[in-house]
Design an enzyme around this catalytic site. Sequence first.
Site, PDB file in Angstrom:
ATOM      1  N   GLU A 142      17.503  11.631  -6.788  1.00  0.00           N
ATOM      2  CA  GLU A 142      17.961  10.585  -5.854  1.00  0.00           C
ATOM      3  C   GLU A 142      17.258  10.699  -4.499  1.00  0.00           C
ATOM      4  O   GLU A 142      17.881  10.904  -3.454  1.00  0.00           O
ATOM      5  CB  GLU A 142      19.481  10.654  -5.671  1.00  0.00           C
ATOM      6  CG  GLU A 142      20.236  10.241  -6.905  1.00  0.00           C
ATOM      7  CD  GLU A 142      21.726  10.025  -6.673  1.00  0.00           C
ATOM      8  OE1 GLU A 142      22.260  10.546  -5.674  1.00  0.00           O
ATOM      9  OE2 GLU A 142      22.348   9.327  -7.488  1.00  0.00           O
ATOM     10  N   GLU A 298      22.892   8.692 -14.591  1.00  0.00           N
ATOM     11  CA  GLU A 298      24.177   9.270 -14.197  1.00  0.00           C
ATOM     12  C   GLU A 298      25.217   8.162 -14.136  1.00  0.00           C
ATOM     13  O   GLU A 298      24.965   7.088 -13.591  1.00  0.00           O
ATOM     14  CB  GLU A 298      24.117   9.876 -12.786  1.00  0.00           C
ATOM     15  CG  GLU A 298      23.313  11.116 -12.637  1.00  0.00           C
ATOM     16  CD  GLU A 298      23.331  11.597 -11.183  1.00  0.00           C
ATOM     17  OE1 GLU A 298      24.286  11.278 -10.450  1.00  0.00           O
ATOM     18  OE2 GLU A 298      22.372  12.259 -10.793  1.00  0.00           O
ATOM     19  N   PHE A 348      35.857  18.419  -7.779  1.00  0.00           N
ATOM     20  CA  PHE A 348      36.804  17.369  -8.192  1.00  0.00           C
ATOM     21  C   PHE A 348      36.111  16.173  -8.833  1.00  0.00           C
ATOM     22  O   PHE A 348      36.739  15.161  -9.102  1.00  0.00           O
ATOM     23  CB  PHE A 348      37.668  16.928  -7.010  1.00  0.00           C
ATOM     24  CG  PHE A 348      38.652  17.982  -6.585  1.00  0.00           C
ATOM     25  CD1 PHE A 348      39.702  18.344  -7.429  1.00  0.00           C
ATOM     26  CD2 PHE A 348      38.513  18.645  -5.387  1.00  0.00           C
ATOM     27  CE1 PHE A 348      40.595  19.342  -7.073  1.00  0.00           C
ATOM     28  CE2 PHE A 348      39.406  19.638  -5.007  1.00  0.00           C
ATOM     29  CZ  PHE A 348      40.450  19.990  -5.852  1.00  0.00           C
TER      30      PHE A 348
HETATM   31  C1  GLA Z   1      24.541  11.752  -7.360  1.00  0.00           C
HETATM   32  C2  GLA Z   1      23.722  12.999  -7.593  1.00  0.00           C
HETATM   33  C3  GLA Z   1      24.415  14.019  -8.423  1.00  0.00           C
HETATM   34  C4  GLA Z   1      25.879  14.110  -8.070  1.00  0.00           C
HETATM   35  C5  GLA Z   1      26.497  12.745  -8.193  1.00  0.00           C
HETATM   36  C6  GLA Z   1      27.972  12.724  -7.938  1.00  0.00           C
HETATM   37  O1  GLA Z   1      24.346  10.766  -8.253  1.00  0.00           O
HETATM   38  O2  GLA Z   1      22.476  12.708  -8.169  1.00  0.00           O
HETATM   39  O3  GLA Z   1      23.775  15.258  -8.216  1.00  0.00           O
HETATM   40  O4  GLA Z   1      26.004  14.576  -6.761  1.00  0.00           O
HETATM   41  O5  GLA Z   1      25.899  11.907  -7.249  1.00  0.00           O
HETATM   42  O6  GLA Z   1      28.502  11.441  -8.119  1.00  0.00           O
END
Ligand code: GLA
Length: 673
Positions: A142, A298, A348
Amino acid sequence: MYYGGDYNPEQWPEEVWKEDVRLMGEAGVTIVSLGIFAWSRIQEDEGVFDWEWLDRVINLLHENGIQVNMGTATASPPPWATTKYPEMLPQDADGAKYGPGSRQHYAPTSPVYRRLAADLVRELAARYAHHPAVVMWHVNNEYACHLNYDYSDNARDAFRMWLKRKYGTIHALNEAWGTAFWSQIYTSFDQVLPPRKAPYSLNPGGALDFKRFTSDAVLELYVMERDIIRAAGATQPISTNFMGAFYALDYWRWAEEIDIITNDNYPDPNDPQSFRSSAFTLDLMRSLKPGVPWLIMEQSTGALNWRPSNAPKAPGQMEALSAQAIGHGADGILFFQWRQSRRGSEKFHSAMLPQAGTQTRTWREVTKLGGTLKDFPQMAPESHAKVAVVFDWENWWALTHSDHPIQLDYCRLVQRWYAALQAQHVSIDIVKPTGDLSAYSLVVAPQLYLLSDAGAENLSSFVRGGGHLLVSAFTDVVDQDDALREGGYQVGLREVLGVTVEDFGALIAPSSGGGLWSVGDSVAGGSGTGPGQSHASVAGPFGSIRGEHFCEEVRVLGADILGTFTDGRLKGAPALTQQAYGTGRGTYLATIPDDAGMQHVTAWSLAEAGVQPELSGISPWVEVARRGDVLTVINHGSEPEGVPVKGHDVLSGEPVNGVELGPFDWRMVRVTE
Ligand code: GLA
């Protein structure tokens, strides 16, 4: 169809790994994203690497038939690195340094960060490029998510080089930015700074270029890692995870460098309409690389940790949103993350394997979905959409600048136009202004304030060739430098639209109320004729609608007037115009409708352009997504809905002649044989 999630074995003792792979088998997991945040576990000092634990994890996964999306681990530099090289830390616009202790605490332009990241990736790629478990590469994570902009001296130096490459001479920069204004004329590139904190508003041209520069500078990081991986002989697809319509990075530009698009999608389960913005994101992802399937890299099984209030997904909702992604072209569903963390900021955050164990609804839903995705049939990724919505990062950046007639939330507006169309069950692609428009009957270009010459020519030729173009207020105002053009407003699209705006006419912003004290409808309701007007009614071929933000004073040059303002200071003046141009039509709406108005306007435009819905007569809570010859129908509402879809069920092969869908039920139906 890939199924799996982020796997962070470095957070667990080795005994747990065996249980992990056993349970992965039970859940139907086929792939995991590995090592994304493992830099400090892999490398304990400069030049000191420990790969053995990672070898053991990869081999264990491979022996159990689980494929690996190999993370490059560069998103969170280890403490030794920032202690040794504090100059790699980024800085905010006020000059404050960001500290380590979280993640993404590096200046993207820092030569030290780049060297350390390159060293790591070189070792990693050499070790795993030919490992049979590795089927994909996951570069960094990201990019720019938390640190949208860096204003450090690293950024300053890189920005100056970027500007030199773009402009060649400081004179050209001065011309483009209009630095004669407020005594800003530069005599050397060495005087130019990032848009750091200043007493008053900064030069808009400079601010826009800094955003372009940042997107490019971060992309350089991706390209650097990608090229290292390729140079090691890796042949697998290489990607990095996108975040939907993410402000800081121009994903149109990024998509050119990426093999397959992967996206992280976190619609808010507390918002019953969030499936619409999710649909927008999914259509954007598909549209970034037409014809190439993409992945959900994700999503969550349930609640998140990072909103102020983190609702779990309702029973069936995770599966419905997974079906939604597949219906919009995804070829894989992955989660953050495989096993819920016990420590750290995300303890969480829901996971495939929850802290509460396998006797849980989450685990039942996870294993059920894994079963459903096993042996899933192949589907072409195309939507065959006849409608496109224009979305442009450069315009977004330019529109965000202060000192405009009114502040607009561009991304939200585009999504509202999209939602109005989506609720009418048409398939929609997202396009850039210079994108290929040949497949579309209707193109909607909302609030395209910054329109480059190339974008204007592309939209014009779309209309010339028979397309219907709908644009609404505050479009075609400035050129690529964020400068007003010679000859007034709407210069780029004037021939197509046959109108020009004389004055923009801001209305009281919808959220700002009536002022210091409430004066009720007489002002806030807009019945006044002066500046205290909050909306403008329009009567047109779509009936009567309510406009917000703007009621523009339009001078008609050749267009027909199809609608007029019916109240306020522009009562009787043109509000909707249309001009035939080539074999198509250019339509201009001199305001921005409220949600109901957007429905009316888009319904009329769809009919004008001859676009049929994928299915008619169904509830707006039912989503219809087309993928090749498959329609995915999903009930996102809370009541049962009948859907008149006919064909064959993609999973069972059984004939389908209409379906009843309860809340979060979905079906995929092949509609042609
Ligand atoms: C992002 C990150 C992950 C995690 C998620 C949590 O998408 O890429 O590492 O932190 O958020 O929602």
